[in-house]
Motif scaffolding. Structure first.
Motif, short mmCIF file in Angstrom:
data_model
loop_
_atom_site.label_atom_id
_atom_site.label_comp_id
_atom_site.label_asym_id
_atom_site.label_seq_id
_atom_site.Cartn_x
_atom_site.Cartn_y
_atom_site.Cartn_z
N ASP A 117 -6.70 -16.25 -9.99
CA ASP A 117 -7.25 -14.95 -9.60
C ASP A 117 -8.77 -14.97 -9.65
OD1 ASP A 117 -6.92 -12.03 -9.00
OD2 ASP A 117 -8.00 -11.86 -10.90
N GLN A 121 -11.30 -14.29 -6.53
CA GLN A 121 -12.37 -13.30 -6.56
C GLN A 121 -13.72 -13.94 -6.27
OE1 GLN A 121 -11.92 -9.94 -6.91
NE2 GLN A 121 -9.71 -10.31 -7.01
N PRO A 276 -8.21 -7.52 -3.26
CA PRO A 276 -6.75 -7.57 -3.40
C PRO A 276 -6.21 -8.97 -3.15
CG PRO A 276 -7.43 -5.68 -2.09
CD PRO A 276 -8.65 -6.53 -2.27
N GLU A 278 -3.81 -10.11 -1.48
CA GLU A 278 -3.21 -10.45 -0.19
C GLU A 278 -4.21 -10.81 0.89
OE1 GLU A 278 -1.07 -6.57 -1.56
OE2 GLU A 278 -3.01 -7.58 -1.89
N VAL A 383 -4.17 -2.47 3.15
CA VAL A 383 -4.72 -3.17 1.98
C VAL A 383 -6.25 -3.19 2.05
CG1 VAL A 383 -4.82 -5.37 0.77
CG2 VAL A 383 -2.65 -4.58 1.70
N SER A 386 -7.91 -0.02 1.03
CA SER A 386 -7.92 0.25 -0.41
C SER A 386 -9.20 -0.25 -1.07
CB SER A 386 -6.70 -0.40 -1.07
OG SER A 386 -6.85 -1.82 -1.15
N THR A 387 -9.91 -1.19 -0.43
CA THR A 387 -11.15 -1.72 -1.02
C THR A 387 -12.34 -0.80 -0.77
OG1 THR A 387 -11.84 -3.02 0.93
CG2 THR A 387 -10.29 -4.06 -0.61
#
Length: 448
Positions: A117, A121, A276, A278, A383, A386-387
């Motif tokens: 993760d 990022q 995210p 995805e 998606v 959402s950012t």
């Protein structure tokens, strides 16, 4: 002043001349087709030397027509994710591996990032066959002796013309090995790829400009001394060329492949918005990021369906499609004939159809395939939104949707209630690259 814009695409290379506002000049276009060599192993490669010759042919054509007089800047849009191994003389040790190639795999026993993760990022990508962290070890194992370094398509092509062509942060982000905040090669990514900094391209600093070598300056006198900007990734350039350069507007582009992308301003060193799991994130340039999702099914799927389903042509196809309500198709399709783009790992040949009956027509199968692409994009656009915590306007572009009115209506149905408008501009990549290189991107919200 005019701008020479080069577009290093998957199926063609193009050169066109734009005015000082980055609008294409009538008739100032040269194009050469290029062939991606594919086979059942998942290979999808280009001959890098032949590709460079095709680009030179395009510039020769424009020069011969006197269309380069007055050019004061050269900008380039290039496909992302390509890689080619080179020997010490800079010659390819094999074909250039494109984004379509599904063969690369991690070495036996290799493990990925220590914290997947955090890696995602930081670099905007995953440990995946699509990126250099997996591609380069695979290429090293398969290219034989004499390997000196690796590079991408624009660096190889432009390096011959300019003597040296460092890699832009936009192109470097597409390798999956760039720290998007520090704008430098990521140390963990280099280790995963098994390469040193000497084996990957030098990164172009902000404001870098190249010049033609003496040999090419003599060949194209109008370009002697003209500055060349580093290549922008084609997806980022297409967003900018579509007018989608801030978070209020998302671009859905259907060229050979398809993608949905959202641009945000983030200067070097500034914290990145949470990403995210995805979706991916790359750099447009030193000042902006682009977040998105991409798919191996797009215009290539459209072309395959027209050929293999023996569909009617032109208006006849549109008349038959008019009986099918967009968003309410009978045939359900998984359009991943070419496999997954990351983070998915489905191989080529993963497409599927359901809901077939003896009464099902070829046109209904076609509609199901096109609807399948629309649904994938609608899922990932939610998606992306959402950012930025807002719904977006959508700008729909690309040659495939320009050619098919029903597909445009299917996108409108799948993306509702968002406003969706279609921009029929075949050269958004080259235009966007010119806007980026010339510093012509507006700083305020996009105009309607």
């Amino acid at each position: 002043m005019s701008i020479l814009a080069l577009d290093l695409g998957t199926s063609s290379v193009r050169g066109l001349v734009l005015d000082d506002a980055a609008a294409p000049l009538p008739g100032a276009l040269a194009r050469r087709s290029v062939e991606v060599v594919v086979d059942d192993s998942g290979a999808a490669t280009l001959d890098a030397v032949a590709y460079r010759l095709a680009l030179v042919d395009c510039v020769d054509e424009l020069a011969g027509a006197g269309l380069l007089d007055g050019v004061r800047l050269v900008a380039t849009s290039s496909q992302w994710h390509s890689a080619v191994p080179l020997d010490r003389a800079g010659a390819p040790l094999g074909p250039l591996v494109t984004w379509l190639d599904t063969r690369p795999a991690p070495p036996a026993g290799a493990s990925g990032p220590a914290d997947p993760d955090a890696f995602h990022q930081r670099t905007g990508t995953w440990w995946h066959r699509f990126y250099w962290t997996v591609k380069l070890p695979w290429l090293r194992a398969n290219c034989g002796a004499g390997l000196a370094c690796f590079t991408g398509l624009p660096e190889f092509v432009l390096g011959e013309l300019l003597g040296a062509a460092p890699m832009s942060v936009s192109q470097a982000s597409g390798t999956g090995m760039l720290d998007l905040t520090r704008l430098d090669w990521d140390d963990e990514a280099l280790a995963l790829a098994g390469v040193s900094r000497a084996e990957v391209p030098r990164l172009a600093p902000a404001g870098w400009r190249g010049r033609l070598t003496q040999a090419y300056a003599r060949r194209w006198p109008a370009l002697a001394g003209v500055p060349w900007a580093p290549a922008a990734g084609d997806g980022a350039a297409s967003n900018v060329g579509s007018g989608c350069f801030d978070p209020s507007r998302a671009a859905v582009t259907v060229g050979t492949s398809a993608a949905v992308r959202l641009v945000q301003p983030v200067v070097p060193g500034a914290p990145l918005p949470p990403l995210p799991g995805e979706v991916w994130r790359y750099r447009v340039d030193h000042e902006r990021i682009v977040t998105g999702a991409a798919y191996s099914a797009g215009g290539n799927l459209f072309a395959w369906a027209r050929r293999e389903l023996r569909l009617p042509e032109g208006d006849a196809l549109e008349r038959e499609l008019s009986a099918i309500v967009p968003g309410k198709v009978e045939v359900r399709a998984d359009p991943r004939l070419g496999g997954d783009r990351p983070p998915g790992s489905a191989p080529a040949g993963s497409g599927a159809l359901a809901g077939l009956a003896f009464s099902t027509t070829a046109v209904e199968i076609f509609a199901g395939l096109m609807d399948g692409v629309c649904r994938m994009i609608a899922r990932d656009l939610a998606v992306l939104e959402s950012t930025v915590e807002r719904s977006t306007e959508v700008v729909l572009g690309g040659g495939a949707v320009a050619a098919q009115p029903w597909w445009r209506r299917a996108f409108q149905a799948a993306l509702a209630p968002r406003p969706v408008r279609h921009v029929d501009h075949p050269e958004v990549g080259a235009t966007g690259a010119a806007l980026i290189a010339a510093g012509l991107i507006p700083t305020g919200p996009a105009a309607p």
